[in-house]
Design a protein around this motif. Structure first.
Motif, mmCIF file in Angstrom:
data_model
loop_
_atom_site.group_PDB
_atom_site.id
_atom_site.type_symbol
_atom_site.label_atom_id
_atom_site.label_comp_id
_atom_site.label_asym_id
_atom_site.label_seq_id
_atom_site.Cartn_x
_atom_site.Cartn_y
_atom_site.Cartn_z
ATOM 1 N N GLN A 208 0.871 -1.165 0.000
ATOM 2 C CA GLN A 208 0.000 0.000 0.000
ATOM 3 C C GLN A 208 0.916 1.225 0.000
ATOM 4 O O GLN A 208 1.761 1.364 0.880
ATOM 5 C CB GLN A 208 -0.908 0.029 1.231
ATOM 6 C CG GLN A 208 -1.936 -1.080 1.268
ATOM 7 C CD GLN A 208 -2.804 -1.009 2.511
ATOM 8 O OE1 GLN A 208 -2.539 -0.257 3.432
ATOM 9 N NE2 GLN A 208 -3.844 -1.820 2.535
ATOM 10 N N SER B 88 1.306 5.502 -0.375
ATOM 11 C CA SER B 88 0.602 6.773 -0.234
ATOM 12 C C SER B 88 0.347 7.409 -1.595
ATOM 13 O O SER B 88 1.221 7.415 -2.469
ATOM 14 C CB SER B 88 1.426 7.732 0.631
ATOM 15 O OG SER B 88 0.917 9.046 0.569
ATOM 16 N N GLU C 129 -0.012 10.542 -2.070
ATOM 17 C CA GLU C 129 0.680 11.826 -2.131
ATOM 18 C C GLU C 129 2.187 11.674 -2.308
ATOM 19 O O GLU C 129 2.873 12.616 -2.695
ATOM 20 C CB GLU C 129 0.432 12.632 -0.837
ATOM 21 C CG GLU C 129 -1.005 13.096 -0.659
ATOM 22 C CD GLU C 129 -1.917 11.978 -0.180
ATOM 23 O OE1 GLU C 129 -1.421 11.030 0.459
ATOM 24 O OE2 GLU C 129 -3.123 12.055 -0.466
ATOM 25 N N CYS D 233 2.695 2.519 3.089
ATOM 26 C CA CYS D 233 1.775 2.580 4.230
ATOM 27 C C CYS D 233 1.359 1.202 4.728
ATOM 28 O O CYS D 233 0.776 1.091 5.808
ATOM 29 C CB CYS D 233 0.526 3.368 3.847
ATOM 30 S SG CYS D 233 0.858 5.055 3.339
ATOM 31 N N THR E 95 0.638 7.116 9.799
ATOM 32 C CA THR E 95 1.018 8.390 9.208
ATOM 33 C C THR E 95 -0.083 9.391 9.537
ATOM 34 O O THR E 95 -1.271 9.065 9.466
ATOM 35 C CB THR E 95 1.178 8.290 7.683
ATOM 36 O OG1 THR E 95 -0.057 7.892 7.094
ATOM 37 C CG2 THR E 95 2.257 7.270 7.315
ATOM 38 N N ARG F 37 7.618 7.711 9.293
ATOM 39 C CA ARG F 37 6.325 7.222 9.775
ATOM 40 C C ARG F 37 6.342 7.142 11.303
ATOM 41 O O ARG F 37 7.387 7.028 11.925
ATOM 42 C CB ARG F 37 6.029 5.862 9.152
ATOM 43 C CG ARG F 37 5.894 5.932 7.626
ATOM 44 C CD ARG F 37 5.912 4.578 6.988
ATOM 45 N NE ARG F 37 7.116 3.815 7.314
ATOM 46 C CZ ARG F 37 7.490 2.709 6.711
ATOM 47 N NH1 ARG F 37 6.747 2.208 5.739
ATOM 48 N NH2 ARG F 37 8.583 2.086 7.071
#
Length: 419
Positions: free
Chosen positions: A223, A225, A227, A232, A333, A376
């Protein structure tokens, strides 16, 4: 009794998965009766006495300085026998290969390790052997990077040539933004890598070399992010079906053979696209982010580092290939702000089905938007009896933790243009 030299094998407990890698490895080597010579930076050794106690000999040594490591190991081996050389860190793998070669011990060819450490060299080598790769260029300044972007069109990714943990990695859609992005990504030599963006779900492939052949232990779904390129979450094994798993596995095995990787652990990144598997970065070490613990969980009884040593010593190694359980990691996060409250973390972190739980936030902690894997704020790692259950469970547990940020003060709202 055999003797194993470890380059970069100590880390403070606060480093989480890095410390856990070192602890597992030392315990597995000790269980095999190996005498352990542990080297690392002096600060890492001083801050991890529970690890140095597991070693028979300890020395301060900079694992990023391959020449110095060869000099030290050669002098040590003149008095004491060394049978195997291991390194767990990205920035130690070159030194380990050079030391093994200098001592005439089994290991990956130094030129192969140096090749995979340089992203552009690795990509061009794979492209030359017929593997799908992004179009790329090693650029010497922002103007060259911008010109390349305009030439290839579309979205591109700018990144350091030999970095890790997604530091300095940035997607750029507008060529006018390239000079600034290049400046953030360039290394000490003033260069950065620019490559075309690959559209498709991302995966990593974990495995071990046995008798010179790659043996894939898991395909991991990522996974990432939206942005940034910060990871993640990881789910193992990836829920992509047998055909896709076999396609990814076969491509990675062929690539490792083409790259002349012969020993140790590997962690290879890739994408599944409409045109097939596109290989990403190759690492001759275990994956980070607790992936090592997840691999051992889904294969009960597997000892990654003990099996690695067995292979280096010429002992038979027959690693499992079909995962029997599931594992997943989800990372914390949060946006920029000040932590006003944290609820349900202790309840979640105390569950028996967690392999690891870490949270660095406290009430009052200042936070910022996360731009690399090193920034993180925590992680939950679950292990389940069912492969399909791990990802959904990890998602639910992370969603149940409530981390509240304080609203900005009125003056800050005005200063930030918030109405």
């Amino acid at each position: 009794m055999t003797t194993t030299l470890i380059l970069g094998g100590a880390a403070p407990a606060a480093t989480g998965y890095v410390h856990d890698i070192c602890a597992r490895a030392l315990a597995q080597l000790r269980a095999r009766g190996s005498r352990i010579v542990l080297t690392d930076l002096a600060g890492n050794l001083d801050s991890s006495p529970e690890l140095t106690r597991l070693a028979d000999d300890v020395a301060a040594l900079d694992f990023t300085d391959a020449e110095r490591c060869v000099e030290w190991a050669t002098a040590y081996a003149a008095e004491y026998r060394i049978d195997a050389v291991l390194a767990f860190r990205e920035y130690a793998v070159v030194a380990a290969a050079e030391v093994a070669a200098a001592l005439g011990l089994p290991g990956n060819p130094p030129e192969a390790v140096r090749r995979v450490r340089l992203k552009d060299a690795c990509r061009e080598h794979l492209r030359g052997h017929g593997f799908r790769q992004p179009t790329l260029r090693l650029c010497a300044d922002g103007r060259e990077a911008e010109a390349f972007h305009r030439q290839v069109g579309g979205a591109v990714v700018v990144k350091p040539r030999s970095g890790s943990s997604s530091e300095g990695v940035e997607r750029v859609d507008d060529p006018d933004q390239m000079p600034a992005a290049f400046a953030r990504a360039c290394d000490a030599d003033g260069v950065a890598l620019v490559e075309t963006f690959v559209d498709g779900p991302e995966f990593s492939v974990e495995g071990i070399m046995a008798a010179g052949r790659p043996r894939v232990l898991a395909v991991t779904a990522k996974q990432v992010s939206a942005e940034s390129f910060v990871e993640c979450g990881h789910t193992m094994p990836a829920p992509i079906g047998a055909a896709a798993t076999e396609a990814v596995t076969a491509e990675v095995e062929r690539a490792l053979d083409a790259l002349e990787v012969r020993h140790g652990l590997f962690h290879v990144e890739c994408w599944l696209t409409a045109d097939g598997v596109v290989l990403g970065e190759v690492h001759v070490r275990q994956g980070g982010d607790w992936i090592h613990a997840m691999v051992e969980w889904i294969h009960p009884g597997l000892e990654l580092y003990g099996a690695w040593l067995d292979d280096l010593l010429g002992r038979p190694v027959d690693p499992p290939t079909a995962p029997r359980r599931g594992a997943a990691a989800r990372f914390v996060t949060v946006p920029e702000g000040t932590v006003a409250g944290i609820d349900r973390w202790e309840e979640v972190a105390s569950r028996s089905d967690l392999l690891a739980a870490e949270l660095t936030l406290r009430v009052g902690s200042r936070t910022r938007a996360v731009s690399s894997n090193l920034e993180r704020y925590g992680v939950l790692v679950v292990g389940t009896a069912s492969a399909a259950a791990a990802g959904p469970l990890a998602d639910r547990l992370l969603a149940s933790v409530d981390i509240r940020l304080a609203p900005p003060a009125p003056l800050m709202r005005e200063a930030c243009g918030v109405r």
